[in-house]
Design an enzyme around this catalytic site. Structure first.
Site, short mmCIF file in Angstrom:
data_model
loop_
_atom_site.label_atom_id
_atom_site.label_comp_id
_atom_site.label_asym_id
_atom_site.label_seq_id
_atom_site.Cartn_x
_atom_site.Cartn_y
_atom_site.Cartn_z
N LYS A 171 -31.34 15.22 -6.82
CA LYS A 171 -32.16 14.95 -5.65
C LYS A 171 -31.80 15.93 -4.51
CE LYS A 171 -32.78 10.01 -6.71
NZ LYS A 171 -32.65 8.63 -6.16
N TYR A 180 -42.73 7.61 -8.72
CA TYR A 180 -42.17 6.37 -8.20
C TYR A 180 -43.23 5.27 -8.09
CZ TYR A 180 -37.57 8.41 -7.12
OH TYR A 180 -36.31 8.96 -7.20
N PHE A 202 -38.37 0.52 0.99
CA PHE A 202 -37.75 1.85 0.95
C PHE A 202 -38.67 2.90 0.36
CE2 PHE A 202 -36.43 -0.38 -2.94
CZ PHE A 202 -36.77 0.54 -3.93
N THR A 226 -27.19 2.19 -8.58
CA THR A 226 -28.08 2.77 -7.57
C THR A 226 -27.40 2.94 -6.22
OG1 THR A 226 -29.93 1.69 -8.70
CG2 THR A 226 -30.33 2.46 -6.45
N ASN A 273 -28.53 9.10 -3.37
CA ASN A 273 -27.57 8.88 -4.46
C ASN A 273 -27.56 9.99 -5.51
OD1 ASN A 273 -30.02 8.31 -5.56
ND2 ASN A 273 -29.63 6.13 -5.91
N HIS A 299 -31.45 11.21 -10.21
CA HIS A 299 -32.39 10.28 -10.86
C HIS A 299 -32.22 10.45 -12.35
CE1 HIS A 299 -36.10 8.33 -12.15
NE2 HIS A 299 -36.22 9.34 -12.99
N GLU A 304 -42.23 10.47 -17.34
CA GLU A 304 -41.68 11.33 -16.29
C GLU A 304 -41.57 12.79 -16.77
OE1 GLU A 304 -37.99 9.40 -15.25
OE2 GLU A 304 -39.04 7.66 -14.39
P1 IDP Z 1 -32.39 4.09 -9.86
O1 IDP Z 1 -32.53 5.47 -9.25
O2 IDP Z 1 -30.94 3.68 -9.97
O3 IDP Z 1 -33.16 3.92 -11.13
P2 IDP Z 1 -34.49 2.53 -8.57
O4 IDP Z 1 -34.43 1.06 -8.40
O5 IDP Z 1 -35.42 3.10 -9.58
O6 IDP Z 1 -33.00 3.06 -8.79
O7 IDP Z 1 -34.87 3.11 -7.12
C1 IDP Z 1 -35.27 4.45 -6.96
C2 IDP Z 1 -34.49 5.06 -5.80
O8 IDP Z 1 -34.87 4.38 -4.59
C3 IDP Z 1 -32.99 4.87 -5.87
O9 IDP Z 1 -32.33 5.84 -6.66
C4 IDP Z 1 -32.59 4.97 -4.42
O10 IDP Z 1 -32.60 6.34 -3.97
C5 IDP Z 1 -33.74 4.24 -3.74
N1 IDP Z 1 -33.48 2.79 -3.59
C6 IDP Z 1 -33.59 1.83 -4.54
N2 IDP Z 1 -33.32 0.61 -4.06
C7 IDP Z 1 -33.04 0.79 -2.75
C8 IDP Z 1 -32.70 -0.13 -1.69
O11 IDP Z 1 -32.59 -1.32 -1.87
N3 IDP Z 1 -32.46 0.44 -0.47
C9 IDP Z 1 -32.57 1.78 -0.23
N4 IDP Z 1 -32.91 2.66 -1.19
C10 IDP Z 1 -33.14 2.17 -2.44
MG MG Z 2 -35.25 4.07 -11.36
#
Ligand code: IDP
Ligand code: MG
Length: 143
Positions: free
Chosen positions: A14, A54, A62, A96, A121, A124, A135
C-alpha cells in the site's frame, strides 16, 4: 489426501509501505517463505479500480478514508503463486489492526497506528480463492 492445488494471490504494498521504503522487505518475506512472483508493477490506483477492489467495504465508515489513502501515492501490485499461497500470505501479513498484529508478521513488525481514520497497514492480500481471481483480473487483466 489430495495434494493442494497451486493458487495465486494478489499482494499490494500500500502507499504507506511504498513511501516508507518497505517494498523490498515485503517481497523478501514472500520469496523467503518460498513463493514465486509471477507479476509485479509499480502502479497508481484509480477511483474506479478501488471501487471494484474494495466493493465489499462500500458504506463502511472507513471506506472513503481507505480509498483516499490508497490514492495517496503509488502502490506495488504483485501476484504470488504456490500451494496455499492465499492463506500463507494472510499469515505473513498478520491481523488488520497493526497494533494488534502478532510480532513476526509484516503488519506486527513494521506497522503501527498513526491516528488516521483508516488503518495504514502496509499490505493487502486476497482473502479467498474467489477474491484472488477477481482481484488479479482487476489489477492484471492480461494475466
Ligand atoms: P484486510 O486488509 O486485513 O483484509 P479488510 O477488512 O478487508 O482487512 O479491510 C480493508 C482495509 O481497510 C484494511 O486493510 C485497513 O486498511 C482498512 N480497515 C479495515 N477495517 C478498519 C477499521 O475498522 N478501521 C480503520 N480501517 C480499517
Ligand atoms: Mg480484505
Amino acid at each position: 489426501m489430495n495434494a493442494p492445488a497451486i493458487e495465486r494471490t494478489l499482494v499490494l504494498v500500500k502507499p504507506d509501505g511504498v513511501a516508507r521504503g518497505l517494498t523490498g522487505e515485503v517481497i523478501r518475506r514472500v520469496e523467503a517463505k518460498g513463493y514465486r512472483l509471477t507479476a509485479l508493477e509499480l502502479r497508481t490506483a484509480t477511483p474506479e479500480l478501488l471501487a471494484e477492489h474494495y466493493a465489499e467495504h462500500h458504506g463502511k465508515p472507513f471506506y472513503q478514508p481507505l480509498v483516499d489513502f490508497m490514492l495517496s501515492g503509488p502502490v506495488v501490485a504483485m501476484v504470488a503463486e504456490g500451494q496455499r499461497v492465499i492463506e500463507a500470505f494472510r499469515v505473513l501479513a498478520g491481523a488488520t489492526d497493526p497494533t494488534a498484529a502478532a510480532a513476526g508478521t509484516i503488519r506486527g513488525d513494521l506497522g503501527r497506528d498513526w491516528g488516521a481514520k483508516v488503518q495504514q497497514n502496509i499490505v493487502h492480500g486476497s482473502d479467498s480463492p474467489q477474491s484472488a481471481e477477481r482481484e488479479i483480473a482487476l489489477w492484471f487483466p492480461s494475466s
